[in-house]
Each structure stands twice: as structure tokens, then as C-alpha cells.
Design an enzyme around this catalytic site. Structure first.
Site, PDB file in Angstrom:
ATOM      1  N   HIS F  16       0.950  -1.091  -0.133  1.00 53.67           N
ATOM      2  CA  HIS F  16      -0.124   0.001   0.140  1.00 53.67           C
ATOM      3  C   HIS F  16       0.678   1.160   0.015  1.00 53.67           C
ATOM      4  O   HIS F  16       2.100   1.422   0.013  1.00 53.67           O
ATOM      5  CB  HIS F  16      -1.061  -0.005   1.134  1.00 53.67           C
ATOM      6  CG  HIS F  16      -0.398   0.399   2.489  1.00 53.67           C
ATOM      7  ND1 HIS F  16      -1.116   0.871   3.623  1.00 53.67           N
ATOM      8  CD2 HIS F  16       0.765   0.415   3.112  1.00 53.67           C
ATOM      9  CE1 HIS F  16      -0.636   1.232   4.546  1.00 53.67           C
ATOM     10  NE2 HIS F  16       0.783   0.842   4.377  1.00 53.67           N
ATOM     11  N   CYS F  35       5.677   6.454   4.967  1.00 55.68           N
ATOM     12  CA  CYS F  35       4.402   5.550   4.554  1.00 55.68           C
ATOM     13  C   CYS F  35       3.987   6.080   3.228  1.00 55.68           C
ATOM     14  O   CYS F  35       3.255   5.404   2.652  1.00 55.68           O
ATOM     15  CB  CYS F  35       3.431   5.643   5.439  1.00 55.68           C
ATOM     16  SG  CYS F  35       3.954   5.007   7.259  1.00 55.68           S
ATOM     17  N   HIS F  41       5.127   0.235  -0.266  1.00 52.92           N
ATOM     18  CA  HIS F  41       5.746  -0.637   0.862  1.00 52.92           C
ATOM     19  C   HIS F  41       4.789  -1.724   1.066  1.00 52.92           C
ATOM     20  O   HIS F  41       3.557  -1.683   0.607  1.00 52.92           O
ATOM     21  CB  HIS F  41       6.275   0.082   1.972  1.00 52.92           C
ATOM     22  CG  HIS F  41       5.282   0.533   2.836  1.00 52.92           C
ATOM     23  ND1 HIS F  41       4.572   2.076   2.647  1.00 52.92           N
ATOM     24  CD2 HIS F  41       4.904   0.169   4.001  1.00 52.92           C
ATOM     25  CE1 HIS F  41       3.716   2.034   3.431  1.00 52.92           C
ATOM     26  NE2 HIS F  41       3.790   1.428   4.187  1.00 52.92           N
ATOM     27  N   HIS F  43       2.838  -4.835   4.080  1.00 53.66           N
ATOM     28  CA  HIS F  43       2.875  -5.452   5.256  1.00 53.66           C
ATOM     29  C   HIS F  43       2.371  -6.917   5.430  1.00 53.66           C
ATOM     30  O   HIS F  43       1.605  -7.301   4.366  1.00 53.66           O
ATOM     31  CB  HIS F  43       1.878  -4.750   6.410  1.00 53.66           C
ATOM     32  CG  HIS F  43       2.363  -3.276   6.591  1.00 53.66           C
ATOM     33  ND1 HIS F  43       3.713  -2.837   7.290  1.00 53.66           N
ATOM     34  CD2 HIS F  43       2.097  -1.860   6.215  1.00 53.66           C
ATOM     35  CE1 HIS F  43       3.734  -1.712   7.513  1.00 53.66           C
ATOM     36  NE2 HIS F  43       2.778  -1.234   6.802  1.00 53.66           N
ATOM     37  N   ASP F  81      -5.063 -10.599  -0.149  1.00 59.07           N
ATOM     38  CA  ASP F  81      -3.950 -11.357   0.114  1.00 59.07           C
ATOM     39  C   ASP F  81      -3.076 -11.256  -1.138  1.00 59.07           C
ATOM     40  O   ASP F  81      -3.473 -11.462  -2.406  1.00 59.07           O
ATOM     41  CB  ASP F  81      -4.100 -12.842   0.398  1.00 59.07           C
ATOM     42  CG  ASP F  81      -2.704 -13.492   0.861  1.00 59.07           C
ATOM     43  OD1 ASP F  81      -1.964 -12.801   1.359  1.00 59.07           O
ATOM     44  OD2 ASP F  81      -2.654 -14.687   0.468  1.00 59.07           O
ATOM     45  N   HIS F  82      -1.891 -10.611  -0.905  1.00 56.98           N
ATOM     46  CA  HIS F  82      -0.979 -10.504  -2.202  1.00 56.98           C
ATOM     47  C   HIS F  82      -1.428  -9.534  -3.072  1.00 56.98           C
ATOM     48  O   HIS F  82      -1.076  -9.462  -4.284  1.00 56.98           O
ATOM     49  CB  HIS F  82      -0.647 -11.888  -2.881  1.00 56.98           C
ATOM     50  CG  HIS F  82       0.337 -12.739  -1.879  1.00 56.98           C
ATOM     51  ND1 HIS F  82       0.188 -13.248  -0.869  1.00 56.98           N
ATOM     52  CD2 HIS F  82       1.764 -12.673  -2.210  1.00 56.98           C
ATOM     53  CE1 HIS F  82       1.159 -13.901  -0.247  1.00 56.98           C
ATOM     54  NE2 HIS F  82       2.298 -13.742  -1.278  1.00 56.98           N
ATOM     55  N   GLU F 126      -1.050  -3.957  11.979  1.00 56.64           N
ATOM     56  CA  GLU F 126      -0.316  -3.813  10.752  1.00 56.64           C
ATOM     57  C   GLU F 126       1.288  -4.242  10.846  1.00 56.64           C
ATOM     58  O   GLU F 126       1.930  -4.404   9.729  1.00 56.64           O
ATOM     59  CB  GLU F 126      -0.358  -2.313  10.759  1.00 56.64           C
ATOM     60  CG  GLU F 126       0.034  -1.712   9.110  1.00 56.64           C
ATOM     61  CD  GLU F 126       0.092  -0.402   8.713  1.00 56.64           C
ATOM     62  OE1 GLU F 126      -0.764   0.068   8.242  1.00 56.64           O
ATOM     63  OE2 GLU F 126       0.879   0.537   9.309  1.00 56.64           O
TER      64      GLU F 126
END
Lengths: 137, 137, 137, 137, 137, 137
Positions: F16, F35, F41, F43, F81-82, F126
């Protein structure tokens, strides 16, 4: 007067079978899936016992946790550790040993036993990805 | 407007002795057991600081956590890390350094310091099996 | 014959000061920084004790871990828990209580004490972000 | 060529009884204590499966872990999860289900099954305070 | 002279895409599956940096970990944290950012940078269920 | 009738960028710092989904968690996811992907989807040091 919650964590290992003897085998299998294995399976349970109250100015404690630990060891850990929840544990007799019923049964044992400390919450982990909570309501 | 809680976790290492100087040595030993060792013992503390509020539509944040982190570092971590809670920490002076009193003292420091964020809850772990919580009530 | 390693984990809480009395205060402060606080600080230590050997066909065990646990409790945990590593622990006398020296001292105590089990490795956590290991070499 | 180890972690829940049928009940009770409960107990097991090898320049992988995961799921997790190690698991038949014997049995199943990947190490946790390791020697 | 290993753990958050530009899109999709998402995905990485050596009798340390921490922060964390491993990190340029290649690249940076400390092992977690290890061989 | 809370934990990995397109690049950089990296980047998120209700005497369950798991997998994990939270996730479209907005968006999806179970609380991690909570108020 400020109310602080204090929690002690204990661990125990049990076998169980999620099974309702009033239902047919087929209904048990459909409802409970692999948790219904008649040869049992088991878990490392982790129990978080929370009591609360104002802080005693003489000790700085809500309660001497040593006393709570002794009660939890005697009433719960010694009774369920390395035991079968369906066969060996008097306070679970006649109960389907789901995590929900297990936490409610522990509450019924501990709430009077920790007095005069006030039992505020139980959190019971069945696996590292699943837990139940109960606060007496 | 929806209220979201956001929590930051910090860690610090301290020595302490649970000890009430108004009591005799015998009473201290009886009440506090091994926690009363006059040569001290210590812990790795973990502190969870929770603030809450509505989400700011410009940032998507309840609060810029960078600001909360700076306050917690300056007011708590820098003051207590690698320190003796009985001897070195001004905001603990005259207090029995039980976990309960420690969390109440941190609340008194942080609640005004994080404003305009609203401090919602503190959770302070003394060991991996024991923690206290306080929410200002 | 297959050699299996088996590990038991124990925990204890200590105060210490990283301090070399042969050096000046200035050198101590420069070398050890906040770990040199003369009023002490402390940690929750976690110790992983590993023994290895072939599996006994009568028991399925490398060693009865009950015996290893009793030795570790008596020789280490009872001696260091809620103690000051600089002042209270005979097997640390005259030693700078760094994590490295602490693990070497524990090795010297445990290697003969767990016999006939063979001590294979020690892993000692000082914080959740730092640990030392030693395997007798 | 550099050799990298890569590890995948899986979890499963089993019942068992540590019990040698060739011994008397008294000897079983003396040797295995509460682990010998005839009504079973159980654990959440965590298994770390490590394979190693040089890195394939086309993929950047030692091995496509997707393949290792499929083998471990089919050969181990599907066979032991929510099962009784004494009664339900063919590859444990005739074996005392200690953690040591369990890890050796898993090795015998997985070493050929993960080929051409090379099985380098297994680490099997029975509780959060106890684990065994085996590397094929 | 006894050789002790000491490990420091650091954490950083990155985006990446496992992707070999020399292959077709179809081959990339087949080999790397969801890890090949052209819009990226990301991870919280945890890196365990282990150095070893004899213990300095003046300090009780293998090495002053403060120095190792400064090197790891400057050479790795500051370079990769909140970055894209495919686009932003010079030491990963031209490399498929698999965990295996990432750990090898970190080794090439850290082994000379931590001297005179000797880099003994790296362990890099990509998720809580997957990690790679490399020890320079 | 006693009300028990039951929680299931799931995990997913996303990229994100915390970024408000209505603001200037300078304001984005000032507000969101690292951020805001335009190259993204990511998580490893951990989501705790809590439902509550009375215990059904036929099953011992508040709800068959198998059903809750299926809904969470289909509505959340398979969607995020991913993936890139800014580009790939329909239920995050037009939203700054802060953790606060992410948990609110997950609530809007899950609250109706888990019916007749009652969604009681979401806790979204997070990093291992930061999480948000929301309970529908």
C-alpha cells in the site's frame, strides 16, 4: 477509586472430542467435522484469568496474585492438565466440550473460588488462531 | 461518527523491588515474597498505549501516531528504560512499584501529554504471563 | 543410531549492571552506556536448554525430560530468579554479567549437572530482540 | 555455490498417550507420569520443515515452496491433524508416540517425499516450552 | 577459547514482486503465482543477525552490539524499510527479490560491514510461517 | 443467557501507499513520511474477527466457526492477500489505505456477511507493534 485489571496466564494440555451424544453419528459428523474424531484429538490450551478492583495502598496490589495463582492451579490446572475433557473432568460432565462451554464451566468454578477478588474476564485460546472470551454477562 | 482505537507498543527494561517502607521487613517478606529482594530484580516491560477517536478524512488517521510515539518515548521510555523504578524515576517517587501502581502512574503522565488525542487504555506486561490494564475509570 | 536434540525452555527475572570494576567510571560509562546504570536495571530472561543423544527404545526418549527440568530448576532457576546477577548469584561472582558471560557460566554449571544427558546447546534471550548461543566449543 | 536453507511452518492438533505396551502399568506410570493417562491428552504441534540447496538463478528459489507445502500437507498434516497418534496414524504404528519418535517418523516420510529437494532439518514443538530437532544424522 | 554467538533482531516493511523479466508473463505467472502480482504486495520482514567470536575479558562482550546495531541500521534497515525491493534498493538491483536472494544480498553487504566482528548467520523471516537462513557457505 | 465472544485470526500480505490524492506531494510527504513512498511498501496483516452470542445447546457453539472462516476467506482474504490496497481491492477504492480506514472497510464488508452471527469486534495488526480495533460504534 481507580479500578485496575490484572491478568495471569496459565497453560494446560487436554484431549477432547466435540460430540453431542443426543445426536446421530451422521449429525455429529456433519456438525463437528474433524473435531468429532471418536479416537479424540487434543490441544495446548492457554487461559488468561483477569480479576479487577481498586489498588490496596498497603500493597500496591489489586489482589495478591499469589493467591489467585494458587486457586487457578488447584481448581483448574490440576484438574484438566493432561486429561480428557469428556471423560476425566468432573466440572465438564454432561457438557459438549466446545471452547465456549469450556470457558463457561471454568467461569462457574473460578468466580466463587477467587473471592474476595472479582473475576472480570476469561480468555481461553484453543489454538494460536482461535480463542473465546467471557466476562460473566 | 465511527470511533476507532489505535495502539502502539513500546518496550523497556527496569529494575525494581516491591517494598512498602512503612511495613516491617518481616511483613514485607511475607506480603511480597521473592519480589521483595533488597538487591532488586528486574523485568522487560511491554506497554500497549491505546488512543481513540473518529477518523480524520484528510489523513485517514485517528491521530498521527508519529506524534503519540514521540510523546511516549519522551515521557515514558526515556525516563524508565534501564532505570530502577524505586530510585531513578521521578513519577514513581513515593510509590510501591507494583505493576498496578506503575500503570496508574503512566496513565497520569500520558493522559494529558497525548492530548488532543484521547488516551483510551494502557496494557502493561511485566512478564509474558502477567499484565495489568487500566482505562481511566 | 539417530541423534535427536530435545530442548526445554525456562524463564527467570533478574537485575544486573554491566560493569567492570577494574575500569574507571568514565570507561564503564563509555563502554556500557545505559547498561552501566549504578542503580541497576533488569530483564526477563528466557533460557533454552538443549540435550541430545540416541532415542532409548524402551521409553522413546533421549532422556526423561523430567530429570533435566529438575536439574535446571535446582541449579539455575532457583539460584537466579528474582535475584541480582552481580550480588546474589555465586556462580556469577567476579564476572561481568554480560549475556555472553551469563551463558558461559550457566554452561559450566549445567554440563556436568545434566549428565548422563549430554548438554548440546544453550540459547539465552535477554530481550525479545537479542540472544546469545553457546554449544561448548 | 551458496547453499540457503528455507523453512516452512505447519501446525496440527493431535491426541496421544506416551505408553510402552511391553511394560507393566506400574512401570508406565513411573516412567511417563501424567503423559501416560489412559484416557489420552493432546497438543497443538508446530512443525518447522527445512530444505536446503543452491539458489536456482531462473527463479531465485532453492525450491518452489509451493511444492514442499503440498507434500507436507498431503503426507503429514492431512494424516495427523485432529487424529490420535497411537490409534489413527499408520506411520506411527508400533511406536511410542514421544516427540522424539514422532519427529523421526516424520523424517522417514518426508525425506523421500520432498525430493529432489533435500530435507535438512525438522523442528517439532509439542508445547511452547518444549521442542525436538533432527537433521538426519 | 570459547566462541559465543550473539544475535540482534531488526524489522522492516517492504513491497516486492517476485518476477523474472527474462521470462514471459505466462511463465512468471505459472512459476510465482500470486507473488507475481504486477501491482506488488509486501511483507513485515524480521532479520536475525548473528555474529560470533571469543568473549573479550575487558567487556564480557563478543563485540559491542551497539556497533553492530549501528551498522545494520545504516546498511540495511535505512535502505530497505518502507521501500520497494524491485525499484528502490541498490543492493537488490538486477535480482529476483525472492527471500533467498534477499538474504544472500544482505550477507554480501553485512559481512564486510560488521568487521572486525565475524558474521556467522542470517535468518530472514518473510512471514511468521516462512524463513530462510544463510551462514556464508 | 450467557454471551460468549469467539475470535478467529487470519493473515494476509499487502502492498500500500498512505496517500491523499487531494493533497500536494509536499503535504503528503509531510503528513505521511516514509509511508507515502510512491513505489509502495507492504505489510503482513493479522486480522482478529470476533463474533458473539449465546451458546447453542445443541452444538455448544456460538456459531459454527467453519461458516465464519469461509465468509472471511471469501470476502476478505481472497480479495486482499498478495494485493495492492490502493489499486486492487474494490472495497478500498477511493479510500486512503490507513489501518483505520482498512478496518472500517473490512467491518462494512463483514458485518452483513457473517449474519446471522453478530460481528462484535475487529482487531487489525499492521506490524507486531501497532494495531487498530473497531466494534461498530
Amino acid at each position: 477509586m481507580s479500578v485496575v485489571q490484572i491478568t495471569r496466564i496459565v497453560r494446560f494440555n487436554c484431549a477432547h472430542r466435540v460430540w453431542n451424544p443426543a445426536l446421530s453419528e451422521a449429525d455429529n459428523a456433519r456438525l463437528f467435522g474433524k473435531c468429532n474424531n471418536p479416537n479424540w484429538h487434543g490441544h495446548n490450551y492457554t487461559l488468561e484469568v483477569t480479576v479487577d478492583g481498586p489498588v490496596d495502598p498497603t500493597t500496591g496490589y489489586v489482589v495478591n496474585l499469589r493467591d489467585v495463582k494458587a486457586v487457578v492451579a488447584r481448581e483448574i490446572v490440576d484438574v484438566v492438565d493432561h486429561k480428557n475433557l469428556n471423560l476425566d473432568v468432573p466440572f465438564m460432565a454432561g457438557t459438549i466440550p466446545s471452547t465456549e462451554n469450556f470457558v463457561l464451566a471454568i467461569w462457574r468454578v473460578l468466580a466463587p473460588a477467587v473471592a474476595p477478588a472479582r473475576l472480570a474476564r476469561l480468555k481461553l485460546w484453543e489454538t494460536e488462531n482461535q480463542y473465546v472470551e467471557y466476562d460473566g454477562r
